[in-house]
Design an enzyme around this catalytic site. Structure first.
Site, short mmCIF file in Angstrom:
data_model
loop_
_atom_site.label_atom_id
_atom_site.label_comp_id
_atom_site.label_asym_id
_atom_site.label_seq_id
_atom_site.Cartn_x
_atom_site.Cartn_y
_atom_site.Cartn_z
N GLN A 147 0.83 -1.21 0.00
CA GLN A 147 0.00 0.00 0.00
C GLN A 147 0.87 1.26 0.00
O GLN A 147 0.73 2.13 -0.87
CB GLN A 147 -0.87 0.03 1.26
CG GLN A 147 -1.80 -1.12 1.45
CD GLN A 147 -2.75 -0.84 2.60
OE1 GLN A 147 -3.72 -0.08 2.44
NE2 GLN A 147 -2.49 -1.40 3.76
N LEU A 148 1.78 1.33 0.98
CA LEU A 148 2.63 2.52 1.08
C LEU A 148 3.59 2.60 -0.10
O LEU A 148 3.80 3.67 -0.67
CB LEU A 148 3.41 2.47 2.41
CG LEU A 148 4.39 3.60 2.67
CD1 LEU A 148 3.68 4.97 2.65
CD2 LEU A 148 5.10 3.40 4.01
N ILE A 166 14.38 -9.31 1.36
CA ILE A 166 15.18 -8.60 2.37
C ILE A 166 15.61 -9.49 3.54
O ILE A 166 16.42 -9.08 4.36
CB ILE A 166 14.45 -7.34 2.90
CG1 ILE A 166 13.07 -7.70 3.49
CG2 ILE A 166 14.36 -6.28 1.81
CD1 ILE A 166 12.41 -6.54 4.24
N THR A 200 4.65 0.53 13.63
CA THR A 200 3.22 0.44 13.85
C THR A 200 2.76 0.89 15.24
O THR A 200 3.53 0.79 16.21
CB THR A 200 2.76 -1.02 13.64
OG1 THR A 200 1.40 -1.15 13.99
CG2 THR A 200 3.57 -1.99 14.50
N ASP A 201 1.50 1.31 15.31
CA ASP A 201 0.86 1.61 16.60
C ASP A 201 0.69 0.34 17.44
O ASP A 201 0.49 0.42 18.64
CB ASP A 201 -0.51 2.27 16.38
CG ASP A 201 -1.44 1.42 15.51
OD1 ASP A 201 -0.95 0.66 14.66
OD2 ASP A 201 -2.67 1.51 15.69
N TYR A 236 2.65 -9.85 15.82
CA TYR A 236 2.99 -8.81 14.85
C TYR A 236 3.64 -7.61 15.56
O TYR A 236 4.71 -7.14 15.15
CB TYR A 236 1.73 -8.38 14.09
CG TYR A 236 1.89 -7.13 13.25
CD1 TYR A 236 2.61 -7.14 12.06
CD2 TYR A 236 1.29 -5.93 13.64
CE1 TYR A 236 2.74 -6.00 11.30
CE2 TYR A 236 1.42 -4.77 12.87
CZ TYR A 236 2.15 -4.82 11.70
OH TYR A 236 2.28 -3.67 10.94
N1 NAP Z 1 -1.36 -2.07 6.98
C1 NAP Z 1 -1.57 -1.44 8.12
O1 NAP Z 1 -2.71 -1.28 8.58
C2 NAP Z 1 -0.41 -0.88 8.89
C3 NAP Z 1 -0.66 -0.25 10.11
C4 NAP Z 1 0.42 0.27 10.82
C5 NAP Z 1 1.71 0.16 10.33
N2 NAP Z 1 1.92 -0.48 9.14
C6 NAP Z 1 3.30 -0.58 8.64
O2 NAP Z 1 3.39 0.23 7.48
C7 NAP Z 1 4.34 -0.33 6.57
C8 NAP Z 1 3.69 -0.45 5.20
O3 NAP Z 1 2.55 -1.28 5.34
P1 NAP Z 1 1.66 -1.69 4.08
O4 NAP Z 1 0.27 -1.85 4.57
O5 NAP Z 1 1.98 -0.80 2.94
O6 NAP Z 1 2.25 -3.15 3.82
P2 NAP Z 1 1.83 -4.16 2.66
O7 NAP Z 1 0.78 -3.59 1.79
O8 NAP Z 1 1.60 -5.49 3.32
O9 NAP Z 1 3.18 -4.23 1.80
C9 NAP Z 1 4.34 -4.80 2.30
C10 NAP Z 1 5.17 -5.25 1.11
O10 NAP Z 1 6.37 -5.85 1.63
C11 NAP Z 1 6.61 -7.01 0.84
N3 NAP Z 1 7.46 -7.99 1.53
C12 NAP Z 1 7.08 -8.90 2.46
N4 NAP Z 1 8.11 -9.69 2.77
C13 NAP Z 1 9.18 -9.26 2.05
C14 NAP Z 1 10.51 -9.70 1.91
N5 NAP Z 1 10.99 -10.74 2.61
N6 NAP Z 1 11.33 -9.04 1.06
C15 NAP Z 1 10.86 -7.99 0.35
N7 NAP Z 1 9.60 -7.53 0.40
C16 NAP Z 1 8.76 -8.17 1.25
C17 NAP Z 1 5.22 -7.57 0.62
O11 NAP Z 1 5.21 -8.54 -0.40
P3 NAP Z 1 4.12 -9.72 -0.29
O12 NAP Z 1 2.78 -9.06 -0.34
O13 NAP Z 1 4.42 -10.56 -1.48
O14 NAP Z 1 4.35 -10.40 1.01
C18 NAP Z 1 4.45 -6.32 0.26
O15 NAP Z 1 4.55 -5.99 -1.11
C19 NAP Z 1 4.78 -1.66 7.20
O16 NAP Z 1 5.98 -1.45 7.89
C20 NAP Z 1 3.69 -1.97 8.19
O17 NAP Z 1 4.16 -2.76 9.27
C21 NAP Z 1 0.89 -0.98 8.40
#
Ligand code: NAP
Length: 289
Positions: free
Chosen positions: A11-12, A38, A102-103, A126
Site C-alpha cells: 500500500q505505502l 530482504i 506500527t501503533d 505482529y
Molecule cells: N497495513 C496497516 O494497517 C499498517 C498499520 C500500521 C503500520 N503499518 C506498517 O506500514 C508499513 C507499510 O505497510 P503496508 O500496509 O503498505 O504493507 P503491505 O501492503 O503489506 O506491503 C508490504 C510489502 O512488503 C513485501 N514484503 C514482504 N516480505 C518481504 C521480503 N521478505 N522481502 C521484500 N519484500 C517483502 C510484501 O510482499 P508480499 O505481499 O508478497 O508479502 C508487500 O509488497 C509496514 O511497515 C507496516 O508494518 C501498516
C-alpha cells in the site's frame, strides 16, 4: 538524491511510486520481494551495492496481523531479522534509513494519544516483531528515522476500507467493533510526509521515532459508517464489542498516536481522516455523486 524503496508493491510502496513522479530531481528505485528478498543478506546487499542509495525507505513488512500468530517465525524474519540486515549495512553503504513501524507496538491501555517516548508493550506477535525491528535499528545505528503509523489504507492492496466496500455490496448488514479506538491513515498522506522528510534527514542526529496518522480519532465502527455514508451505501453498520468478534491476534483497544513531533520537526501538515477517506474513495471512483 537516490532514494530506494523496499516493499514497493504494498500500500505505502505503491503510494510512494505515485508521488515519486512529483520529485523529478530525485532518482527513485522501487523493489519488492520478487526482486529482492530482504531476509536474505546477500540478495539485499547485491541490490544496495548496485543502487547506492542516499536514502532507503523500508515499507516492506509482514503485515498479516492474525496470520503472524500462527507464523511467528516468518513475521520475525521479515519484521525484525531483515530490519537487522538493512540496519547493519547502512554504515557500509552510507544510506540513511527511514523505517516504518506500527501503533501495535503499544498495548492500548492508555487514555491519551501515545507519545514517541511512551513505553511500548505489544500484545500481538505482529507488534512484538515490529518492536524487535525498531530495537534492531536502535541497537545498530546512530542515525535513522522510525515512523510509527496506524490503520493504513489505500486504493492499492488489501485493507479495511476495501473490505467494507466489498462486503457492503454483498450484505445488508455488517457488524463492526466500536471499542477499538485509533486513527485511519491514508497511505498517500504518509507517503507525502515521508518524501517531505527525505531532504531534511541531515538534521537527524540520533535514531528518532516519529508518529504519523491522519488527524482525528474514531473507532472501526465510525470508519465503517463514514465509508457507507460517503458511498451512499444502504448497508447497515452494527456496532459490536471486540469480545463478540474474536480474532487470532489481540489488538490494542486504544492506539491513537500523538503526532506533534513530526509536525514540529518537519513542518508537516496532516489532513483529517475524513477528508483523506473522501479523497481515497474519490480516487477509487466510488464516492457518491
Ligand atoms: N497495513 C496497516 O494497517 C499498517 C498499520 C500500521 C503500520 N503499518 C506498517 O506500514 C508499513 C507499510 O505497510 P503496508 O500496509 O503498505 O504493507 P503491505 O501492503 O503489506 O506491503 C508490504 C510489502 O512488503 C513485501 N514484503 C514482504 N516480505 C518481504 C521480503 N521478505 N522481502 C521484500 N519484500 C517483502 C510484501 O510482499 P508480499 O505481499 O508478497 O508479502 C508487500 O509488497 C509496514 O511497515 C507496516 O508494518 C501498516
Amino acid at each position: 538524491m537516490i532514494i530506494a524503496v523496499l516493499g514497493a508493491n504494498g500500500q505505502l510502496g505503491n503510494e510512494l511510486q505515485v508521488l515519486a513522479k512529483s520529485y523529478p530531481d530525485d532518482s527513485f528505485y522501487f523493489t519488492d520481494i520478487d526482486e529482492v528478498n530482504i531476509t536474505q543478506k546477500e540478495s539485499f546487499e547485491n541490490y544496495i551495492r548496485k543502487i547506492q542509495p542516499d536514502i532507503l525507505i523500508n515499507a516492506a513488512a509482514f503485515t498479516a496481523v492474525d496470520k503472524a500468530e500462527s507464523d511467528a517465525e516468518k513475521a520475525m524474519q521479515v519484521n525484525a531479522k531483515a530490519v537487522e540486515i538493512i540496519a547493519s549495512l547502512s554504515d557500509t553503504y552510507h544510506y540513511f534509513l527511514i523505517h516504518v513501524s506500527t501503533d501495535y507496538v503499544f498495548d492500548g491501555t492508555h487514555y491519551k494519544p501515545y507519545h514517541e517516548l511512551d513505553v511500548p508493550h505489544p500484545v500481538s506477535i505482529y507488534g512484538k516483531t515490529k518492536l524487535a525491528g525498531e530495537q534492531a535499528i536502535k541497537g545498530l545505528l546512530s542515525r535513522a528515522i522510525i515512523i510509527r503509523t496506524s490503520w493504513l489504507y489505500s486504493s492499492f492492496g488489501n485493507n479495511f476500507v476495501k473490505t467494507m466496500l466489498k462486503l457492503s455490496k454483498e450484505r445488508s448488514q455488517l457488524s463492526v467493533v466500536f471499542d477499538q479506538i485509533g486513527t485511519p491513515t491514508y497511505a498517500a498522506d504518509l507517503a507525502d510526509a515521508i518524501l517531505k522528510i527525505c531532504p531534511q534527514t541531515q538534521k537527524i542526529k540520533n535514531v528518532e521515532i516519529y508518529h504519523y496518522a491522519n488527524e482525528g480519532v474514531c473507532s472501526w465502527y465510525d470508519l465503517a459508517k463514514e465509508i457507507m455514508y460517503a458511498t451512499a451505501s444502504s448497508c447497515e453498520i452494527i456496532p459490536i464489542e471486540t469480545k463478540d468478534y474474536p480474532t487470532a491476534a489481540t489488538r490494542p483497544h486504544y492506539s491513537v498516536l500523538n503526532k506533534q513531533k513530526i509536525k514540529t520537526d518537519f513542518g508537516i501538515r496532516i489532513p483529517h481522516w475524513k477528508d483523506s477517506l473522501f479523497h481515497c474513495l474519490n480516487q477509487m471512483n466510488v464516492l457518491k455523486k
